[in-house]
Scaffold this motif. Structure first.
Motif, PDB file in Angstrom:
ATOM      1  N   PRO A  76     -22.250   6.418   4.032  1.00  0.00           N
ATOM      2  CA  PRO A  76     -21.139   5.496   3.768  1.00  0.00           C
ATOM      3  C   PRO A  76     -20.106   6.141   2.852  1.00  0.00           C
ATOM      4  O   PRO A  76     -20.358   7.170   2.222  1.00  0.00           O
ATOM      5  N   HIS A  77     -18.955   5.528   2.794  1.00  0.00           N
ATOM      6  CA  HIS A  77     -17.946   5.929   1.823  1.00  0.00           C
ATOM      7  C   HIS A  77     -18.521   5.681   0.426  1.00  0.00           C
ATOM      8  O   HIS A  77     -19.204   4.678   0.189  1.00  0.00           O
ATOM      9  N   LEU A  78     -18.266   6.595  -0.519  1.00  0.00           N
ATOM     10  CA  LEU A  78     -18.845   6.494  -1.864  1.00  0.00           C
ATOM     11  C   LEU A  78     -17.724   6.459  -2.906  1.00  0.00           C
ATOM     12  O   LEU A  78     -17.509   7.417  -3.657  1.00  0.00           O
ATOM     13  N   PRO A  79     -17.001   5.340  -2.998  1.00  0.00           N
ATOM     14  CA  PRO A  79     -15.867   5.268  -3.918  1.00  0.00           C
ATOM     15  C   PRO A  79     -16.320   5.044  -5.365  1.00  0.00           C
ATOM     16  O   PRO A  79     -17.416   4.538  -5.621  1.00  0.00           O
ATOM     17  N   LEU A  80     -15.472   5.404  -6.294  1.00  0.00           N
ATOM     18  CA  LEU A  80     -15.715   5.179  -7.716  1.00  0.00           C
ATOM     19  C   LEU A  80     -14.987   3.915  -8.144  1.00  0.00           C
ATOM     20  O   LEU A  80     -13.767   3.801  -7.990  1.00  0.00           O
ATOM     21  N   LEU A  81     -15.745   2.954  -8.662  1.00  0.00           N
ATOM     22  CA  LEU A  81     -15.160   1.717  -9.180  1.00  0.00           C
ATOM     23  C   LEU A  81     -16.060   1.205 -10.295  1.00  0.00           C
ATOM     24  O   LEU A  81     -17.233   0.932 -10.065  1.00  0.00           O
ATOM     25  N   PRO A  82     -15.543   1.102 -11.513  1.00  0.00           N
ATOM     26  CA  PRO A  82     -16.402   0.683 -12.622  1.00  0.00           C
ATOM     27  C   PRO A  82     -16.700  -0.801 -12.593  1.00  0.00           C
ATOM     28  O   PRO A  82     -16.074  -1.568 -11.846  1.00  0.00           O
ATOM     29  N   LEU A  83     -17.652  -1.201 -13.410  1.00  0.00           N
ATOM     30  CA  LEU A  83     -17.866  -2.617 -13.691  1.00  0.00           C
ATOM     31  C   LEU A  83     -16.850  -3.051 -14.738  1.00  0.00           C
ATOM     32  O   LEU A  83     -16.130  -2.236 -15.313  1.00  0.00           O
ATOM     33  N   ILE A 123     -10.056  -1.277 -22.735  1.00  0.00           N
ATOM     34  CA  ILE A 123     -10.573  -2.394 -21.946  1.00  0.00           C
ATOM     35  C   ILE A 123      -9.444  -3.050 -21.175  1.00  0.00           C
ATOM     36  O   ILE A 123      -9.561  -3.298 -19.955  1.00  0.00           O
ATOM     37  N   ARG A 124      -8.335  -3.340 -21.851  1.00  0.00           N
ATOM     38  CA  ARG A 124      -7.223  -4.018 -21.182  1.00  0.00           C
ATOM     39  C   ARG A 124      -6.694  -3.206 -20.011  1.00  0.00           C
ATOM     40  O   ARG A 124      -6.340  -3.752 -18.959  1.00  0.00           O
ATOM     41  N   GLU A 125      -6.644  -1.889 -20.164  1.00  0.00           N
ATOM     42  CA  GLU A 125      -6.017  -1.048 -19.151  1.00  0.00           C
ATOM     43  C   GLU A 125      -6.949  -0.644 -18.012  1.00  0.00           C
ATOM     44  O   GLU A 125      -6.486  -0.395 -16.892  1.00  0.00           O
ATOM     45  N   THR A 126      -8.275  -0.585 -18.295  1.00  0.00           N
ATOM     46  CA  THR A 126      -9.189   0.025 -17.313  1.00  0.00           C
ATOM     47  C   THR A 126     -10.377  -0.847 -16.934  1.00  0.00           C
ATOM     48  O   THR A 126     -10.791  -0.855 -15.768  1.00  0.00           O
ATOM     49  N   PHE A 127     -10.948  -1.588 -17.901  1.00  0.00           N
ATOM     50  CA  PHE A 127     -12.229  -2.234 -17.650  1.00  0.00           C
ATOM     51  C   PHE A 127     -12.203  -3.757 -17.748  1.00  0.00           C
ATOM     52  O   PHE A 127     -13.256  -4.386 -17.657  1.00  0.00           O
ATOM     53  N   ASP A 128     -11.039  -4.341 -17.936  1.00  0.00           N
ATOM     54  CA  ASP A 128     -10.963  -5.795 -17.901  1.00  0.00           C
ATOM     55  C   ASP A 128     -11.155  -6.247 -16.450  1.00  0.00           C
ATOM     56  O   ASP A 128     -10.693  -5.564 -15.514  1.00  0.00           O
ATOM     57  N   VAL A 148      -8.391  -6.048 -13.825  1.00  0.00           N
ATOM     58  CA  VAL A 148      -8.072  -4.686 -13.398  1.00  0.00           C
ATOM     59  C   VAL A 148      -9.105  -4.198 -12.389  1.00  0.00           C
ATOM     60  O   VAL A 148      -8.758  -3.587 -11.368  1.00  0.00           O
ATOM     61  N   VAL A 149     -10.381  -4.462 -12.667  1.00  0.00           N
ATOM     62  CA  VAL A 149     -11.446  -4.007 -11.772  1.00  0.00           C
ATOM     63  C   VAL A 149     -11.358  -4.715 -10.421  1.00  0.00           C
ATOM     64  O   VAL A 149     -11.518  -4.083  -9.355  1.00  0.00           O
ATOM     65  N   VAL A 150     -11.083  -6.021 -10.431  1.00  0.00           N
ATOM     66  CA  VAL A 150     -10.975  -6.763  -9.170  1.00  0.00           C
ATOM     67  C   VAL A 150      -9.785  -6.260  -8.361  1.00  0.00           C
ATOM     68  O   VAL A 150      -9.859  -6.160  -7.128  1.00  0.00           O
ATOM     69  N   ALA A 151      -8.695  -5.918  -9.037  1.00  0.00           N
ATOM     70  CA  ALA A 151      -7.553  -5.333  -8.312  1.00  0.00           C
ATOM     71  C   ALA A 151      -7.958  -4.019  -7.652  1.00  0.00           C
ATOM     72  O   ALA A 151      -7.550  -3.725  -6.515  1.00  0.00           O
ATOM     73  N   GLY A 152      -8.775  -3.225  -8.356  1.00  0.00           N
ATOM     74  CA  GLY A 152      -9.285  -1.993  -7.751  1.00  0.00           C
ATOM     75  C   GLY A 152     -10.175  -2.264  -6.558  1.00  0.00           C
ATOM     76  O   GLY A 152     -10.141  -1.540  -5.557  1.00  0.00           O
ATOM     77  N   LEU A 153     -10.980  -3.327  -6.640  1.00  0.00           N
ATOM     78  CA  LEU A 153     -11.825  -3.711  -5.511  1.00  0.00           C
ATOM     79  C   LEU A 153     -10.969  -4.095  -4.317  1.00  0.00           C
ATOM     80  O   LEU A 153     -11.259  -3.705  -3.170  1.00  0.00           O
ATOM     81  N   GLN A 154      -9.907  -4.849  -4.557  1.00  0.00           N
ATOM     82  CA  GLN A 154      -9.045  -5.251  -3.442  1.00  0.00           C
ATOM     83  C   GLN A 154      -8.366  -4.043  -2.802  1.00  0.00           C
ATOM     84  O   GLN A 154      -8.205  -3.993  -1.576  1.00  0.00           O
TER      85      GLN A 154
END
Length: 553
Positions: free
Chosen positions: A176-183, A413-418, A421-427
């Protein structure tokens, strides 16, 4: 554009109230964040629980308004993922879902997305690797929460598929595709918990910590075999306390898997290695107390040494709370914490390659528990005590450094791990997968079902003398009537597994048709009924043959 998303959430529950595991916190946090921050018109949850959309939305977010865009469906429902174009699961176990998708004729209708929370258990790695032999497609993905996980998972699939090619020939490499996306974390919530002077003063008074004392905080499971051996932290806190001349408290907030045994072990090690440090063991299952501890703390310490840990939520929570963090240079920690900016990363030393073969062999073959296996690996993984003590000492000596790291951590946190931000990366990821899926040419499907898990009546057809088919001739046995069918009602043995076949009323209709028309092929017997009902009716015919109501040839 706003659309919909389907989430695989079997329990439909919120995170456990006691003894929380990181993956549970992370998955529920993700599902909550998708509801609250995702740009989706509809969020469908596939679940095995009996729950209304309203109750599910309230349980996750507490916001009744979100129920309007919340949907609930069964775990096997394929229409919701097909409508959404994606099904997200909080584990890496995608192969069975891929087979279900294929058997439903929906292989190019939606993407499957899983999440990797740990790579340590051999059985989990094996289950994950089955993606290479399952109908996983280029538009499917396993989310990697740290660069190290991404690198290790890529290497695992490369080595596994190389073995398969060597074993069976060919040069196809499937993964599968193995993308990087934090929690993510709820940054504002942790900041609000920490920025309470009254709560800080009250909790520090309860700890016996004077205004000039330093409170070092650990948050998480108190498990030396699955999280971190505490001894390096005890030693580092002791060295820093002695060097600074400041009274140091080490508050360990969490829960022991076996408190009657393990707390005594921690206390024994604390007395041996940190006699001048005030040790506190705080109930991590009490959210009010945990919230107050975020306010009371000065420095966050987490010298994780365990291969079970692949990301680490608590350092992010600490950064959101405004605490400078001192963490081991370990897997996901080195991805989330910037050394010298948000806190300090302390160098680590793994055991010699090859020396752990006996450990894995004993776990796989001789019953050594997983906890004992990863604990043995961790006991032979070092975190540099001197470096940790020196960095803690720097933070103790400099309120200005603590303040600078406090602001840097919150900004990170505000810029990367809030979560927004993470949900926008998921989308964004879902959009990429949709583009791959839509651009793919239609693929012929030779094997619709998993050959290893075939439908039982087909897989074991040779066991029986014959198998019921449309050409099978069936008839009513002489002397059998409605009373014989009625006699089965209320007989538990006769009613067993009745949900798989047509009900008694439909059975009566079949018997009436045979009584009127005599022996006939199954095709003719079932002709008046929709084709979609024939499987259940066919099972009913066999059941009636089993009870001696019908005969066949």
């Amino acid at each position: 554009m706003p659309g919909s998303i389907a989430l695989y959430h079997p329990s439909a529950g919120v995170r456990p109230k006691t003894n929380m595991f990181g993956k549970d916190v992370a998955n529920v946090g993700l599902f909550r964040a998708v509801l609250q921050h995702g740009d989706f018109d509809r969020v469908d949850f596939l679940t095995g629980a009996t729950i209304s959309p309203f109750d599910l939305a309230i349980g996750l977010t507490g916001e009744a308004a979100l129920a309007a865009k919340t949907g609930v469906a069964g775990l096997l429902d394929q229409s919701r993922p097909a409508e959404a174009g994606v099904l997200v699961r909080g584990t890496p176990d995608l192969p069975e879902m891929a087979w279900l998708r294929r058997s439903s004729g929906l292989e190019q209708a939606y993407s499957l997305v899983g999440m990797v929370h740990t790579l340590a258990p051999p059985a989990l790695r094996e289950a994950t690797a089955k993606a290479a032999i399952a109908p996983i497609q280029p538009w499917d993905a396993l989310i990697c929460t740290s660069p190290v996980v991404q690198e290790r998972l890529t290497a695992m699939f490369d080595e596994w598929t190389d073995y398969l090619a060597d074993r069976y020939g060919g040069d196809v490499r499937v993964r599968p595709h193995l993308p990087l996306l934090p929690l993510g974390v709820e940054g504002a919530r942790f900041a609000a918990l920490a920025d309470r002077p009254e709560a800080r003063a009250a909790m520090r008074e309860q700890l016996g910590a004077a205004p000039d004392d330093i409170v070092i905080l650990w948050v998480g499971r108190l498990s030396f075999f699955e999280k971190a051996f505490p001894t390096p932290m005890f030693l580092a806190a002791e060295e820093a306390a002695r060097a600074s001349g400041v009274r140091v408290h080490f508050a360990q907030v969490g829960w022991f898997p076996d408190p009657t045994v393990q707390r005594a072990m921690y206390e024994e090690a604390g007395r041996a290695h940190a006699p001048s440090v005030a040790m506190h063991y705080i109930d991590g299952n009490d959210p009010e107390v945990v919230g107050a501890m975020w306010a009371a703390g000065d420095i966050f310490l987490s010298l994780v040494d365990n291969i079970q840990e692949t990301f680490g939520i608590t350092p992010l929570e600490a950064m959101a709370a405004g605490l400078p963090v001192v963490v081991s240079d370990w897997d996901g920690y080195r991805f989330t914490v910037r050394d010298g900016i948000d806190g300090f990363t302390i160098r680590s030393l793994g055991g010699p390659i090859g020396a752990g073969q006996g450990m894995i062999n004993r776990h796989v073959h001789l019953g050594l528990t997983y906890q004992s296996y990863v604990g043995a690996v961790a006991q032979h993984t070092a975190i540099h005590v001197g470096d940790a003590a020196a960095r803690i000492g720097e933070l103790i000596a400099s309120p200005e450094l603590r303040a600078r790291m406090r602001e840097a951590g919150r900004r990170r946190i505000r810029e990367t791990f809030d979560w927004p931000v993470v949900v926008a990366g998921l989308q964004d990821l879902l959009g990429e997968l949709a583009a791959i899926r839509k651009a793919a040419a239609p693929q012929p499907v030779r094997h619709k079902y998993n050959p290893l898990k075939g439908e039982p009546f087909g897989a074991f057809a040779p066991f029986a003398t014959q198998v019921l088919g449309y050409d099978t001739m069936v008839s009513l046995r002489p002397g059998v009537g409605q009373a014989d069918l009625d006699r089965t009602v209320g007989v538990r043995l006769d009613e067993f597994a009745g949900n798989w076949r047509a009900n008694v009323a439909l059975c009566a209709q079949l018997m009436d048709r045979l009584a009127a028309g005599g022996e006939m092929p199954v095709r003719e017997l079932l002709a008046p009924h929709p084709r979609a009902h024939h499987a259940a009716l066919g099972l009913a015919v066999v059941w009636m043959c089993k009870l001696g109501l019908l005969d066949w040839r």
